[in-house]
Design a protein around this motif. Structure first.
Motif, PDB file in Angstrom:
ATOM      1  N   GLU A 424       8.490   6.051  12.815  1.00  0.00           N
ATOM      2  CA  GLU A 424       7.068   5.795  12.713  1.00  0.00           C
ATOM      3  C   GLU A 424       6.721   5.232  11.335  1.00  0.00           C
ATOM      4  O   GLU A 424       7.473   5.376  10.368  1.00  0.00           O
ATOM      5  CB  GLU A 424       6.282   7.094  12.937  1.00  0.00           C
ATOM      6  N   SER A 425       5.562   4.602  11.288  1.00  0.00           N
ATOM      7  CA  SER A 425       5.045   4.102  10.022  1.00  0.00           C
ATOM      8  C   SER A 425       4.606   5.283   9.153  1.00  0.00           C
ATOM      9  O   SER A 425       3.721   6.047   9.530  1.00  0.00           O
ATOM     10  CB  SER A 425       3.854   3.170  10.287  1.00  0.00           C
ATOM     11  N   THR A 426       5.246   5.438   7.989  1.00  0.00           N
ATOM     12  CA  THR A 426       4.902   6.526   7.078  1.00  0.00           C
ATOM     13  C   THR A 426       3.969   6.017   5.983  1.00  0.00           C
ATOM     14  O   THR A 426       3.759   4.811   5.820  1.00  0.00           O
ATOM     15  CB  THR A 426       6.169   7.091   6.430  1.00  0.00           C
ATOM     16  N   THR A 427       3.445   6.941   5.205  1.00  0.00           N
ATOM     17  CA  THR A 427       2.602   6.560   4.073  1.00  0.00           C
ATOM     18  C   THR A 427       3.386   5.699   3.094  1.00  0.00           C
ATOM     19  O   THR A 427       2.877   4.689   2.571  1.00  0.00           O
ATOM     20  CB  THR A 427       2.071   7.822   3.356  1.00  0.00           C
ATOM     21  N   GLU A 428       4.638   6.081   2.841  1.00  0.00           N
ATOM     22  CA  GLU A 428       5.478   5.283   1.941  1.00  0.00           C
ATOM     23  C   GLU A 428       5.692   3.871   2.488  1.00  0.00           C
ATOM     24  O   GLU A 428       5.620   2.885   1.750  1.00  0.00           O
ATOM     25  CB  GLU A 428       6.835   5.974   1.766  1.00  0.00           C
ATOM     26  N   PHE A 429       5.945   3.777   3.790  1.00  0.00           N
ATOM     27  CA  PHE A 429       6.162   2.469   4.429  1.00  0.00           C
ATOM     28  C   PHE A 429       4.937   1.586   4.267  1.00  0.00           C
ATOM     29  O   PHE A 429       5.029   0.417   3.888  1.00  0.00           O
ATOM     30  CB  PHE A 429       6.493   2.692   5.906  1.00  0.00           C
ATOM     31  N   ARG A 430       3.774   2.138   4.546  1.00  0.00           N
ATOM     32  CA  ARG A 430       2.548   1.352   4.455  1.00  0.00           C
ATOM     33  C   ARG A 430       2.246   0.965   3.008  1.00  0.00           C
ATOM     34  O   ARG A 430       1.725  -0.126   2.742  1.00  0.00           O
ATOM     35  CB  ARG A 430       1.376   2.118   5.075  1.00  0.00           C
ATOM     36  N   GLN A 431       2.599   1.822   2.063  1.00  0.00           N
ATOM     37  CA  GLN A 431       2.402   1.488   0.657  1.00  0.00           C
ATOM     38  C   GLN A 431       3.290   0.324   0.240  1.00  0.00           C
ATOM     39  O   GLN A 431       2.853  -0.606  -0.454  1.00  0.00           O
ATOM     40  CB  GLN A 431       2.707   2.710  -0.224  1.00  0.00           C
ATOM     41  N   VAL A 432       4.543   0.347   0.665  1.00  0.00           N
ATOM     42  CA  VAL A 432       5.466  -0.755   0.361  1.00  0.00           C
ATOM     43  C   VAL A 432       4.937  -2.063   0.939  1.00  0.00           C
ATOM     44  O   VAL A 432       4.942  -3.108   0.278  1.00  0.00           O
ATOM     45  CB  VAL A 432       6.869  -0.445   0.910  1.00  0.00           C
ATOM     46  N   LEU A 433       4.465  -2.016   2.183  1.00  0.00           N
ATOM     47  CA  LEU A 433       3.962  -3.240   2.805  1.00  0.00           C
ATOM     48  C   LEU A 433       2.679  -3.723   2.128  1.00  0.00           C
ATOM     49  O   LEU A 433       2.464  -4.928   1.992  1.00  0.00           O
ATOM     50  CB  LEU A 433       3.715  -3.003   4.290  1.00  0.00           C
ATOM     51  N   SER A 434       1.848  -2.820   1.697  1.00  0.00           N
ATOM     52  CA  SER A 434       0.643  -3.223   0.971  1.00  0.00           C
ATOM     53  C   SER A 434       1.017  -4.006  -0.280  1.00  0.00           C
ATOM     54  O   SER A 434       0.382  -5.009  -0.620  1.00  0.00           O
ATOM     55  CB  SER A 434      -0.190  -1.999   0.598  1.00  0.00           C
ATOM     56  N   GLU A 435       2.076  -3.568  -0.957  1.00  0.00           N
ATOM     57  CA  GLU A 435       2.528  -4.275  -2.156  1.00  0.00           C
ATOM     58  C   GLU A 435       3.126  -5.637  -1.806  1.00  0.00           C
ATOM     59  O   GLU A 435       2.899  -6.616  -2.519  1.00  0.00           O
ATOM     60  CB  GLU A 435       3.550  -3.408  -2.890  1.00  0.00           C
ATOM     61  N   LEU A 436       3.871  -5.688  -0.703  1.00  0.00           N
ATOM     62  CA  LEU A 436       4.448  -6.979  -0.286  1.00  0.00           C
ATOM     63  C   LEU A 436       3.359  -7.963   0.126  1.00  0.00           C
ATOM     64  O   LEU A 436       3.413  -9.147  -0.217  1.00  0.00           O
ATOM     65  CB  LEU A 436       5.424  -6.769   0.867  1.00  0.00           C
ATOM     66  N   PHE A 437       2.363  -7.484   0.865  1.00  0.00           N
ATOM     67  CA  PHE A 437       1.283  -8.362   1.321  1.00  0.00           C
ATOM     68  C   PHE A 437       0.314  -8.727   0.196  1.00  0.00           C
ATOM     69  O   PHE A 437      -0.424  -9.706   0.315  1.00  0.00           O
ATOM     70  CB  PHE A 437       0.500  -7.702   2.460  1.00  0.00           C
ATOM     71  N   ALA A 438       0.310  -7.964  -0.889  1.00  0.00           N
ATOM     72  CA  ALA A 438      -0.668  -8.193  -1.956  1.00  0.00           C
ATOM     73  C   ALA A 438      -0.532  -9.578  -2.567  1.00  0.00           C
ATOM     74  O   ALA A 438      -1.503 -10.142  -3.073  1.00  0.00           O
ATOM     75  CB  ALA A 438      -0.524  -7.112  -3.037  1.00  0.00           C
ATOM     76  N   GLY A 439       0.658 -10.149  -2.531  1.00  0.00           N
ATOM     77  CA  GLY A 439       0.860 -11.482  -3.101  1.00  0.00           C
ATOM     78  C   GLY A 439       0.454 -12.612  -2.187  1.00  0.00           C
ATOM     79  O   GLY A 439       0.635 -13.788  -2.531  1.00  0.00           O
TER      80      GLY A 439
END
Length: 483
Positions: A424-439
């Motif tokens: 499942e999507s975890t808080t850590e997973f979503r945080q990593v993706l937020s950083e990847l998408f931020a650019g």
């Protein structure tokens, strides 16, 4: 062949006049005839007929006898009586074709059907057509005339344009450049006819310099290439599959080239077959400044295959994963490629992503087993502001939320969908993706590749749950359809 072309043009010209709404009455026909004769300087010397078709046949014979501009005269008078009418524009095109058929060397008229079919099949935007015309005429002509609306009519019109001293004729330059948009077999045939004539006229080297100089100008130092690999279950053999592939290079045009299909193979042979496909393409394309991206075109039942972890060379141990070896390894949806109903939303979201690569919104689904979860997910995915989606779980059998979210994302046009392959999507997973998408999305794929390489570089002692080892990315460009 030339005679057949001319006979067809004569018949078409008479048909245009017979079908012209502005020449229905006898008064209108008389006015038309008088204007044509006056323009030709032969007033009153045309026999009159009461049957319109016979009259137009006589007029055509009169106009074209010893008068190379006879059809142009008919077109000009039609345009005078009804400016911009469909009949006048068609007559201008027939005029261009008549002049081209009488002007071009025999090898071109002998291949008239091939030339017409190839150029008529090209669906180039008006902007691209104008660019080709400007290049062919060295910017002396920056836009085709109103009656020229297709690559075929542009080519015919350019036959009548003057050639600059020491340069390739505009029509020949246009044909050579337009051939880049044709399929490989037709491109080779058209270029061979074109260059053979250029050699006879002793400017083959000039044509070559134009072509290769143009390629050097167009191609960046490093250009993108795409290898689309489709894996499909064999229809009558459970547990067996076929592997097909297409190649596309930005340096060679807008389309994928040369589909090839494998034999039916068992699941255990998929990785080896994919490795062989990649090796074959790399050998065939040779030494080139291209960055090859791998696109795995998969049906829904195979969408969670960990293709980025597959080996570059299945015979090596330890192996080098594809996700580390190439600038991008992504998934594409075969189901959406095949279902035209989903393409409208797909294009709208892709257009938004391309126009606003730094501002695109991402929908993230959070795991929730509540009864309203599915409805909230569907409502959230319908938001037109989003261009990417993060699933709450993998879209595989036994994961109903992940499957629903993925199918909804496809149907509502999401070109980018990301998920964790195994959990499942975890808080850590979503945080990593937020950083990847931020650019933003302009260089999202290179960032994801770097992230995957960082995970692999940690070595076998690193925790297996590292997100970079389980990141699945669907990146689906509707402008490139490998089918």
């Amino acid at each position: 062949m030339r005679e057949e072309i001319e006979d067809r043009i004569r018949r078409a010209a008479v048909d245009v006049l017979v079908g012209c709404d502005g020449l229905r009455s006898s008064e209108d026909r008389e006015q038309f005839l008088d204007l044509v004769l006056d323009r030709l300087g032969r007033n009153g010397q045309l026999p009159r007929h009461t049957i319109p078709r016979k009259q137009y046949v006589a007029l055509l014979q009169f106009c074209m006898k010893d008068r190379p501009g006879g059809l142009a005269c008919l077109a000009a008078v039609l345009d005078l009586l009804d400016p911009g009418s469909a009949e006048s524009l068609l007559m201008f095109r027939l005029c261009d074709e008549w002049r081209a058929a009488r002007t071009l060397p025999a090898e071109f008229t002998d291949s008239w059907g091939l030339l017409g079919d190839c150029l008529k099949a090209l669906r180039l935007p008006d902007e691209e057509r104008r660019r080709l015309v400007a290049r062919a005429t060295l910017s002396r002509l920056r836009t085709p005339p109103d009656h020229s609306t297709t690559p075929w009519s542009d080519f015919l019109y350019l036959v009548g344009q003057n050639t600059a001293p020491g340069q390739v004729p505009p029509w020949m330059a246009y044909l050579d450049e337009a051939s880049a948009w044709m399929d490989a077999s037709h491109r080779q045939e058209i270029r061979a006819i074109n260059r053979q004539r250029a050699v006879r006229w002793e400017f083959g080297d000039t044509l070559d310099r134009r072509r290769y100089g143009r390629q050097a100008e167009r191609q960046p130092a490093i250009h993108d290439e795409h290898l689309a690999i489709r894996i499909m279950p064999a229809p009558f053999d459970e547990g067996h599959y076929t592997v097909s592939y297409w190649f596309h290079s930005d340096a060679r045009g807008p389309d994928f080239e040369g589909r090839r299909d494998s034999a039916v193979i068992p699941f255990a042979d998929l990785q080896r077959t994919v490795s062989e496909v990649i090796s074959e393409v790399e050998r065939a394309e040779g030494d080139r400044p291209g960055q090859l991206r791998l696109e795995f075109v998969l049906p829904l039942e195979l969408i969670n295959l960990p293709v980025e972890s597959w080996p570059l060379d299945a015979a090596e141990d330890p192996h080098l994963p594809l996700g580390m070896s190439y600038p991008a390894v992504v998934i594409r949806s075969l189901d959406r490629l095949l279902d035209q109903r989903w393409h409208g939303w797909w294009r709208l979201r892709w257009q938004k992503l391309r126009q606003e690569p730094t501002a695109g919104s991402v929908y993230m689904s959070i795991p929730n087993n509540g009864p309203q979860h599915s409805r909230r997910v569907v409502a959230g995915l319908l938001d037109e502001e989003h261009v990417a989606a993060v699933l709450s779980e993998p879209p595989e059998e036994g994961r109903p939320h992940g499957c629903l979210e993925f199918k909804t994302a496809l149907r509502t046009g999401y070109p980018v969908v990301v998920w964790h392959r195994t959990s499942e999507s975890t808080t850590e997973f979503r945080q990593v993706l937020s950083e990847l998408f931020a650019g933003g999305f302009a260089d999202l794929l290179p960032r994801i590749t770097r992230f995957r390489r960082q995970a692999a570089a940690l070595g076998s002692g690193a925790p297996e749950h590292h997100i970079g080892r389980h990141l699945a990315v669907l990146w689906d460009d509707p402008d490139r359809k490998p089918l």
